[in-house]
Design a protein around this motif. Structure first.
Motif, PDB file in Angstrom:
ATOM      1  N   TRP A   1       6.327   6.034  11.479  1.00 41.55           N
ATOM      2  CA  TRP A   1       6.348   4.596  10.652  1.00 41.55           C
ATOM      3  C   TRP A   1       7.297   2.817  11.270  1.00 41.55           C
ATOM      4  O   TRP A   1       7.957   3.185  11.970  1.00 41.55           O
ATOM      5  CB  TRP A   1       6.703   4.907   8.994  1.00 41.55           C
ATOM      6  N   GLY A   2       6.378   2.158  10.934  1.00 40.79           N
ATOM      7  CA  GLY A   2       7.154   1.060  11.839  1.00 40.79           C
ATOM      8  C   GLY A   2       8.420   0.120  10.742  1.00 40.79           C
ATOM      9  O   GLY A   2       8.566   1.042   9.663  1.00 40.79           O
TER      10      GLY A   2
ATOM     11  N   ALA B   1      10.157   8.211   4.945  1.00 37.99           N
ATOM     12  CA  ALA B   1      11.277   6.973   5.125  1.00 37.99           C
ATOM     13  C   ALA B   1      12.329   7.204   4.288  1.00 37.99           C
ATOM     14  O   ALA B   1      12.161   7.953   3.149  1.00 37.99           O
ATOM     15  CB  ALA B   1       9.789   5.906   5.449  1.00 37.99           C
ATOM     16  N   PRO B   2      13.655   6.961   4.755  1.00 31.86           N
ATOM     17  CA  PRO B   2      15.321   7.120   3.668  1.00 31.86           C
ATOM     18  C   PRO B   2      14.706   6.129   2.673  1.00 31.86           C
ATOM     19  O   PRO B   2      15.713   5.520   2.288  1.00 31.86           O
ATOM     20  CB  PRO B   2      15.488   7.219   4.829  1.00 31.86           C
ATOM     21  N   ASP B   3      13.596   5.167   3.055  1.00 32.16           N
ATOM     22  CA  ASP B   3      14.459   4.530   1.742  1.00 32.16           C
ATOM     23  C   ASP B   3      12.243   3.956   0.997  1.00 32.16           C
ATOM     24  O   ASP B   3      11.227   4.380   1.406  1.00 32.16           O
ATOM     25  CB  ASP B   3      14.139   2.705   1.807  1.00 32.16           C
ATOM     26  N   SER B   4      12.137   2.867  -0.275  1.00 31.09           N
ATOM     27  CA  SER B   4      10.923   2.450  -0.364  1.00 31.09           C
ATOM     28  C   SER B   4      10.274   1.473  -0.131  1.00 31.09           C
ATOM     29  O   SER B   4       9.434   1.095  -1.107  1.00 31.09           O
ATOM     30  CB  SER B   4      10.958   3.240  -2.557  1.00 31.09           C
TER      31      SER B   4
ATOM     32  N   LEU C   1       0.976  -1.422  -0.084  1.00 34.18           N
ATOM     33  CA  LEU C   1       0.042  -0.359   0.295  1.00 34.18           C
ATOM     34  C   LEU C   1       1.075   1.233  -0.043  1.00 34.18           C
ATOM     35  O   LEU C   1       2.372   1.064   0.564  1.00 34.18           O
ATOM     36  CB  LEU C   1      -0.655   0.289   1.247  1.00 34.18           C
ATOM     37  N   GLN C   2       0.391   1.973  -0.598  1.00 33.28           N
ATOM     38  CA  GLN C   2       0.743   3.824  -0.514  1.00 33.28           C
ATOM     39  C   GLN C   2       0.249   4.699   0.518  1.00 33.28           C
ATOM     40  O   GLN C   2      -0.849   4.224   0.392  1.00 33.28           O
ATOM     41  CB  GLN C   2       1.262   4.946  -1.928  1.00 33.28           C
ATOM     42  N   HIS C   3       1.180   5.327   1.219  1.00 35.50           N
ATOM     43  CA  HIS C   3       0.062   6.304   2.202  1.00 35.50           C
ATOM     44  C   HIS C   3       0.167   7.196   1.805  1.00 35.50           C
ATOM     45  O   HIS C   3       0.008   7.966   0.186  1.00 35.50           O
ATOM     46  CB  HIS C   3       1.775   7.222   3.075  1.00 35.50           C
ATOM     47  N   PRO C   4      -0.873   7.674   1.941  1.00 35.50           N
ATOM     48  CA  PRO C   4      -2.139   8.603   1.517  1.00 35.50           C
ATOM     49  C   PRO C   4      -1.371  10.017   0.757  1.00 35.50           C
ATOM     50  O   PRO C   4      -1.700  10.773   0.035  1.00 35.50           O
ATOM     51  CB  PRO C   4      -3.459   8.715   2.035  1.00 35.50           C
ATOM     52  N   GLN C   5      -0.488   9.850   1.915  1.00 39.58           N
ATOM     53  CA  GLN C   5       0.102  11.661   1.786  1.00 39.58           C
ATOM     54  C   GLN C   5      -0.677  12.839   2.048  1.00 39.58           C
ATOM     55  O   GLN C   5      -0.744  13.422   1.283  1.00 39.58           O
ATOM     56  CB  GLN C   5       1.224  11.601   0.269  1.00 39.58           C
ATOM     57  N   PHE C   6      -1.206  12.869   2.936  1.00 37.70           N
ATOM     58  CA  PHE C   6      -2.300  13.718   3.250  1.00 37.70           C
ATOM     59  C   PHE C   6      -1.172  15.146   4.018  1.00 37.70           C
ATOM     60  O   PHE C   6      -0.603  15.227   3.840  1.00 37.70           O
ATOM     61  CB  PHE C   6      -3.457  13.629   4.668  1.00 37.70           C
TER      62      PHE C   6
END
Length: 262
Positions: A149-150, A164-167, A2-7
């Protein structure tokens, strides 16, 4: 994945004035605490009346904000504070600690309890069921901001956080904490406190449940980068601060029911 919705972290912009979602979650927590507190004040044996709940909320708000900020500085960024003491007051740069906020609230309850003629644990038992709504709202604020984040994961609901520092897909640990510290903890404490309980039992249960929930979530939450793991490649500052809560809560419940077995 999933992708964070970037609110957008800003909920409302009125010219130069910006109201952030994270600030609104604090407002929701305080308003919910006020409303629930008035409901609890109507119960027989309540240490406060409905009019006193608003005054109590003011003291608790001070405890949350001041304690949360001091706790974040002392527990998680003490080196930064030593290098730049004025950073303590730059709250707009972010940084709040639950455990510091808890200490602040405890001090606020003691202070207000003295003014209201109530014992500390009478206040603590009254306040404990009001707290989880605010905790849950705060975790939703963390999720909206895409922060805290986790760890990377391969579970189906793993989520990519742009900050986050990565994808890599990561545990949405903010939502785990919302479900545990907010929803589950509220239901446990609200129904437990609906019946008469020995003094210290409700506050003891709060400490045990929160401590356990936080300790468990820390296994899948990314540790603070400035601290990392404190030991064993898994022990975090959150776990170090939560373990004494579990012990203290268990001790309070033991004493409470030892004094009043029925």
């Amino acid at each position: 994945m999933l992708q964070h919705p970037q609110f957008d972290p800003v909920a409302v912009s009125l010219g130069p004035l910006q109201i952030h979602w994270y600030g609104l979650t604090y407002l929701v927590g305080f308003l919910a605490g006020w409303w629930l507190g008035r409901l609890r004040a109507r119960q027989p044996g309540s240490p406060l009346n409905e009019e006193q709940v608003g005054d109590l909320l003011f003291y608790i708000a001070l405890g949350v904000i001041l304690g949360g900020r001091f706790g974040y500085v002392l527990f998680y960024n003490f080196d930064v504070f030593l290098a730049d003491p004025l950073w303590l007051f730059r709250v707009w740069e972010g940084g709040m600690s639950f455990h510091g906020g808890l200490l602040g609230v405890m001090l606020a309850m003691w202070w207000f309890g003295r003014k209201a003629g109530c014992g500390f644990f009478a206040m603590a038992d009254f306040v404990a069921p009001l707290v989880p709504i605010g905790l849950g709202a705060g975790r939703l604020g963390n999720f909206i901001n895409g922060e805290l984040w986790g760890k990377p994961t391969e579970v189906a609901w793993g989520m990519v956080f742009p900050q986050a520092p990565d994808s890599l897909a990561r545990h949405p640990s903010q939502l785990y904490q919302f479900a545990l510290e907010g929803v589950a903890l509220f239901l446990i404490l609200w129904f437990f406190s609906a019946k008469p309980r020995p003094r210290m039992a409700v506050s003891g249960l709060f400490l045990v449940c929160y401590g356990v929930f936080r300790f468990l979530v820390e296994f899948v939450r990314q540790p603070d980068p400035q601290l990392g793991y404190l030991a064993f490649d898994w022990l975090t500052m959150g776990q170090v601060l939560s373990f004494p809560m579990i012990l203290a809560g268990a001790a309070l419940m033991f004493v409470a029911y030892r004094r009043n077995p029925q």
